[in-house]
Design an enzyme around this catalytic site. Structure first.
Site, PDB file in Angstrom:
ATOM      1  N   CYS A 179     -49.653 -15.388 -27.854  1.00 31.62           N
ATOM      2  CA  CYS A 179     -48.481 -15.541 -26.992  1.00 31.62           C
ATOM      3  C   CYS A 179     -47.979 -16.989 -27.029  1.00 31.62           C
ATOM      4  O   CYS A 179     -48.692 -17.903 -26.611  1.00 31.62           O
ATOM      5  CB  CYS A 179     -48.870 -15.126 -25.573  1.00 31.62           C
ATOM      6  SG  CYS A 179     -47.719 -15.600 -24.283  1.00 31.62           S
ATOM      7  N   CYS A 214     -47.799 -18.757 -23.673  1.00 30.96           N
ATOM      8  CA  CYS A 214     -49.176 -18.996 -23.194  1.00 30.96           C
ATOM      9  C   CYS A 214     -49.735 -20.279 -23.799  1.00 30.96           C
ATOM     10  O   CYS A 214     -50.407 -21.057 -23.116  1.00 30.96           O
ATOM     11  CB  CYS A 214     -50.090 -17.824 -23.557  1.00 30.96           C
ATOM     12  SG  CYS A 214     -49.604 -16.251 -22.818  1.00 30.96           S
TER      13      CYS A 214
END
Length: 146
Positions: free
Chosen positions: A32, A35
């Protein structure tokens, strides 16, 4: 930083909180992009907050490693940062906004209470050693891993 392994591990962590600790969990995964953007800021905040608030525990839950935890907690967007107190989720936010992350972590830290006669590291620094500060390892190290 605690790395949540599975549902059972997560439940044990929540149970260990008692009434005077806050758990902040970053739900994310390696693939991600957002992230990865917030990962360094989260780690930095964890180190800063440990110095100020002994009653805050930081954890990470990789949703690829512990998908059941994320599912049970209703995580639908990555990254999600959630705060827990007394075993229950009290607030969360989604996204990689570093300023919002800082505000959230400070807010969660302030919500935590400390047992009677014991004060946080921030209060200790303001008040000095006469404020009843304890060096009780159970109080300062619950849930923390090296």
């Amino acid at each position: 930083m605690i790395h949540i392994k599975d549902k059972g591990h997560f439940r044990k962590i929540l149970q260990s909180l008692g009434n005077n600790k806050v758990l902040i969990v970053k739900y994310s995964t390696d693939w991600c992009g957002p992230c990865r953007i917030i990962a360094k800021s989260y780690t930095k905040l964890e180190k800063e907050q440990q110095k100020k608030f002994v009653n805050v525990i930081f954890a990470e839950c990789d949703v690829d490693i512990a998908p059941g935890v994320a599912e049970d907690e209703g995580i639908t967007c990555l990254p999600t940062i959630a705060g827990y107190m007394k075993g229950e989720k009290i607030e969360s936010f989604m996204g990689s906004n570093k300023e919002k992350l800082t505000e959230f972590c400070v807010k969660m830290a302030k919500l935590a209470t400390v047992p009677s006669g014991k004060v946080s590291r921030a209060e200790q620094q303001e008040s000095g050693p006469a404020a009843g500060v304890t060096s009780d390892p159970e109080f300062t190290d619950i849930g923390r891993q090296p």
